[in-house]
Scaffold this active site. Structure first.
Site, PDB file in Angstrom:
ATOM      1  N   GLY A  45      -2.146   4.949  13.349  1.00  0.00           N
ATOM      2  CA  GLY A  45      -2.290   4.088  12.181  1.00  0.00           C
ATOM      3  C   GLY A  45      -1.890   2.659  12.466  1.00  0.00           C
ATOM      4  O   GLY A  45      -2.592   1.704  12.096  1.00  0.00           O
ATOM      5  N   GLY A  46      -0.753   2.478  13.145  1.00  0.00           N
ATOM      6  CA  GLY A  46      -0.281   1.135  13.444  1.00  0.00           C
ATOM      7  C   GLY A  46      -1.217   0.374  14.370  1.00  0.00           C
ATOM      8  O   GLY A  46      -1.483  -0.815  14.170  1.00  0.00           O
ATOM      9  N   GLU A  58       5.966  -0.494  13.407  1.00  0.00           N
ATOM     10  CA  GLU A  58       6.927   0.395  14.068  1.00  0.00           C
ATOM     11  C   GLU A  58       6.270   1.761  14.115  1.00  0.00           C
ATOM     12  O   GLU A  58       6.005   2.361  13.076  1.00  0.00           O
ATOM     13  CB  GLU A  58       8.249   0.414  13.291  1.00  0.00           C
ATOM     14  CG  GLU A  58       9.352   1.159  13.998  1.00  0.00           C
ATOM     15  CD  GLU A  58       9.462   2.585  13.516  1.00  0.00           C
ATOM     16  OE1 GLU A  58       8.995   3.488  14.251  1.00  0.00           O
ATOM     17  OE2 GLU A  58       9.991   2.806  12.431  1.00  0.00           O
ATOM     18  N   GLU A  61       5.516  10.968  21.379  1.00  0.00           N
ATOM     19  CA  GLU A  61       6.289  11.547  20.290  1.00  0.00           C
ATOM     20  C   GLU A  61       5.624  12.798  19.726  1.00  0.00           C
ATOM     21  O   GLU A  61       4.413  12.828  19.476  1.00  0.00           O
ATOM     22  CB  GLU A  61       6.442  10.510  19.165  1.00  0.00           C
ATOM     23  CG  GLU A  61       7.227  11.007  17.964  1.00  0.00           C
ATOM     24  CD  GLU A  61       7.278   9.984  16.847  1.00  0.00           C
ATOM     25  OE1 GLU A  61       8.350   9.824  16.229  1.00  0.00           O
ATOM     26  OE2 GLU A  61       6.237   9.327  16.587  1.00  0.00           O
ATOM     27  N   CYS A  78      11.946   8.641  13.149  1.00  0.00           N
ATOM     28  CA  CYS A  78      11.375   7.931  14.286  1.00  0.00           C
ATOM     29  C   CYS A  78      12.383   7.773  15.413  1.00  0.00           C
ATOM     30  O   CYS A  78      12.007   7.424  16.533  1.00  0.00           O
ATOM     31  CB  CYS A  78      10.840   6.573  13.863  1.00  0.00           C
ATOM     32  SG  CYS A  78      12.011   5.580  12.932  1.00  0.00           S
ATOM     33  N   LYS A 126       0.881  -1.174   0.000  1.00  0.00           N
ATOM     34  CA  LYS A 126       0.000   0.000   0.000  1.00  0.00           C
ATOM     35  C   LYS A 126       0.918   1.223   0.000  1.00  0.00           C
ATOM     36  O   LYS A 126       1.578   1.528   0.984  1.00  0.00           O
ATOM     37  CB  LYS A 126      -0.889  -0.016   1.243  1.00  0.00           C
ATOM     38  CG  LYS A 126      -1.557   1.312   1.621  1.00  0.00           C
ATOM     39  CD  LYS A 126      -2.474   1.860   0.545  1.00  0.00           C
ATOM     40  CE  LYS A 126      -3.228   3.087   1.026  1.00  0.00           C
ATOM     41  NZ  LYS A 126      -2.355   4.254   1.301  1.00  0.00           N
ATOM     42  N   GLY A 138       4.984   3.975  10.743  1.00  0.00           N
ATOM     43  CA  GLY A 138       4.184   5.192  10.735  1.00  0.00           C
ATOM     44  C   GLY A 138       3.761   5.591  12.133  1.00  0.00           C
ATOM     45  O   GLY A 138       4.461   5.347  13.113  1.00  0.00           O
ATOM     46  N   SER A 139       2.582   6.161  12.223  1.00  0.00           N
ATOM     47  CA  SER A 139       2.096   6.717  13.479  1.00  0.00           C
ATOM     48  C   SER A 139       1.535   5.632  14.397  1.00  0.00           C
ATOM     49  O   SER A 139       1.168   4.540  13.954  1.00  0.00           O
ATOM     50  CB  SER A 139       0.994   7.744  13.203  1.00  0.00           C
ATOM     51  OG  SER A 139      -0.170   7.092  12.701  1.00  0.00           O
TER      52      SER A 139
END
Length: 526
Positions: free
Chosen positions: A246-247, A266, A394, A303, A185, A242-243
């Site tokens: 989202g994860g 991650e 973060e 990150c 994706k 990603g965030s």
């Protein structure tokens, strides 16, 4: 020259069934870029996964040498895209040419490193326990074990590394190395870059005479495409960078399936840095200027950005803050990858500014027009971070929070209360390490990588790297997304008991035709 079409890459075919389209934007100019990209339909996602399922039955049996050559050829095809790739990527991300050329090299090198691992072959961790038919009171059977490919993998490209953590990044490289087809994706911030790399991958697959469906690329701006991919029963694992939001959403969706699957997400980190007394006193200026360069590197869009720095109660701490602030005053700022990422960063900065327990030390003097941002330095106390866990969260961008301590026990107690992070850094002398030995023991339980006397923003691609950590940094703390150990995410152990030699995989046959390292009756040998 490879052309950008705006279509999905479904195996070797292109597809544009979706009626809705989107365009990439130049974040520096806030202007739309040419080419309309079609939003993938659920039918296109299903077709991509079905082709991957069919390809898996053939790809898992391909020899190590052919899989290795595929990875090498993918790297070469990416390089062959030349300036077409770099210039499109610059337009979609506003990242400078040297950064992207370096990232292209990193992407190629990790593909070639996985090729070496696959060609050598010992990664399958073959284990053999030979039979003892006359053992009493019961005979011991012949039992053999090895890692085998898991199946089709869904990969989500990251926003901040359009090459190294995207279509041909570490997730894709490690999945292909394991023998798993991949459906990617693409990230909507760099769809043209994604398509160009996707064409390169398929060209390499065709060059090697391998089956269609080993790779597909679907694109879209909403959550529907990604969720359709995660929920398809043919997908056996997910790789995501990603965030947290989202994860975690993908992780939850995968675990709500009739057959749950692993999600290797991650999701970022604040990466605490501990400035120990001896080092801070001896290298005050060097450490302050080093931190300024590290937390603003790439406009803070890493990150592993050092977002939280723990300072001891020491007279040099005041000097450190002054030098850090001065260095930040000389920062030129920079352009973030999108308006959405800038908005999220400014929201995080606003929350810090509105927190009564946090004070601002200073901000860079540049303007924040368009997608440009200022870099910020804040400070608070260890007690406040322990009381308010949100201060550990973060803030994705160029900001760092200095955390003042009142002594060693204060620091140890703080470390015990840390959430999971990707990294923790110690700046110290040998005497500091001896004095703070317990701190290292604590941090082993909190992060995936402990760093001594260097900032965490570089992540070396090598055999021993761990880019991972306990939740909420990742959803799978026993794994890494960078380095050759990442291949283990997309494999599982299978045991063969009582099989004749003729029916065993080559990796488990007595004569060891692959010449790999194996554990035979408890002894590691070739």
């Amino acid at each position: 020259m490879t052309q950008i079409t705006g279509h999905q890459l479904i195996g070797f075919s292109t597809s544009a069934q979706g009626t809705e389209t989107f365009q990439a934007a130049n974040p520096a100019q806030a202007s739309k870029l040419e080419v309309n990209f079609h939003e993938a339909t659920s039918n296109e996602v299903h077709e991509a996964v079905e082709k991957a399922q069919a390809a898996f039955q053939l790809f898992k049996k391909v020899s190590n040498a052919r899989k290795a050559q595929l990875l090498i050829d993918i790297a070469d095809e990416i390089l062959a895209l030349g300036d077409t790739l770099i210039e499109r990527c610059m337009a979609e991300t506003a990242l400078p040419r040297p950064r992207l050329e370096g990232e292209r090299g990193r992407t190629m090198n990790q593909l070639k490193l996985f090729a070496e691992v696959v060609k050598e072959g010992s990664w399958v961790d073959a284990r053999i326990d030979t039979a003892i038919p006359d053992r009493q009171p019961l005979p011991k059977p012949d039992i053999r074990q090895m890692q085998v490919a898991l199946g089709p993998v869904g990969v989500f490209g990251a926003s901040n590394f359009p090459l190294a953590f995207s279509v041909a990044g570490g997730d894709t490289a490690s999945a292909l190395a394991a023998g798993c087809p991949v459906v990617v994706k693409g990230h909507p911030l760099h769809p043209g870059t994604s398509e160009l790399v996707g064409h390169a991958i398929n060209k390499a697959i065709q060059k090697n005479g391998l089956p269609e469906g080993i790779f597909s690329l679907v694109q879209g701006t909403g959550i529907e495409v990604g969720m359709t991919l995660v929920q398809h029963p043919g997908i056996t694992a997910i790789g995501f960078t990603g965030s947290y939001r989202g994860g975690k959403a993908l992780f939850d969706a995968a675990n709500q399936r009739a057959v749950p699957i692993p999600v290797y997400a991650e999701m970022g980190s604040t990466n605490p840095v501990f400035m120990l007394p001896g080092a801070l006193e001896a290298k005050t200026e060097e450490l302050a200027k080093g931190l300024a360069g590290s937390f603003t590197l790439g406009v803070g869009q890493f990150c592993t950005n050092p977002g939280m720095v723990i300072l001891p109660e020491h007279e040099s701490a005041t000097t450190f803050k002054n030098i850090l602030n001065q260095a930040n005053q000389e920062s030129a700022g920079g352009t973030m990858l999108s308006a959405g990422i800038k908005s999220a960063f400014e929201h995080g900065v606003s929350q810090l500014k509105e927190n009564g327990a946090v004070s601002s030390i200073g901000s860079s003097p540049n303007t924040a027009e368009g997608n440009q941002v200022q870099s910020h330095i804040f400070e608070t106390s260890l007690e406040e971070v322990i009381k308010d866990s949100s201060l550990q969260h973060e803030v994705f961008g160029p900001s760092t929070l200095l955390v003042n301590s009142s002594g060693k026990e204060d620091i140890l107690n703080f470390a015990r209360n840390l959430e999971g992070h990707l990294t923790a850094t110690l700046f110290g002398t040998e005497a500091d390490l001896a004095e703070y030995a317990e701190l290292i023991d604590i941090l082993e339980q909190k992060v995936g990588r402990i760093i001594f006397n260097s900032f965490p923003t570089g992540v070396e691609v090598c055999h021993s790297m761990v880019h991972g950590g306990p939740f909420p940094a990742t959803t799978a703390p026993q794994t890494t997304s960078v380095g050759t150990a990442a291949i283990k995410r997309f494999a599982r152990p299978v045991c063969y008991q009582g099989f004749p030699q003729s029916a065993l995989p080559e990796a488990l046959k007595d004569e060891n035709p692959l010449g790999i390292w194996r554990l035979v009756d408890g002894e590691l040998k070739k």
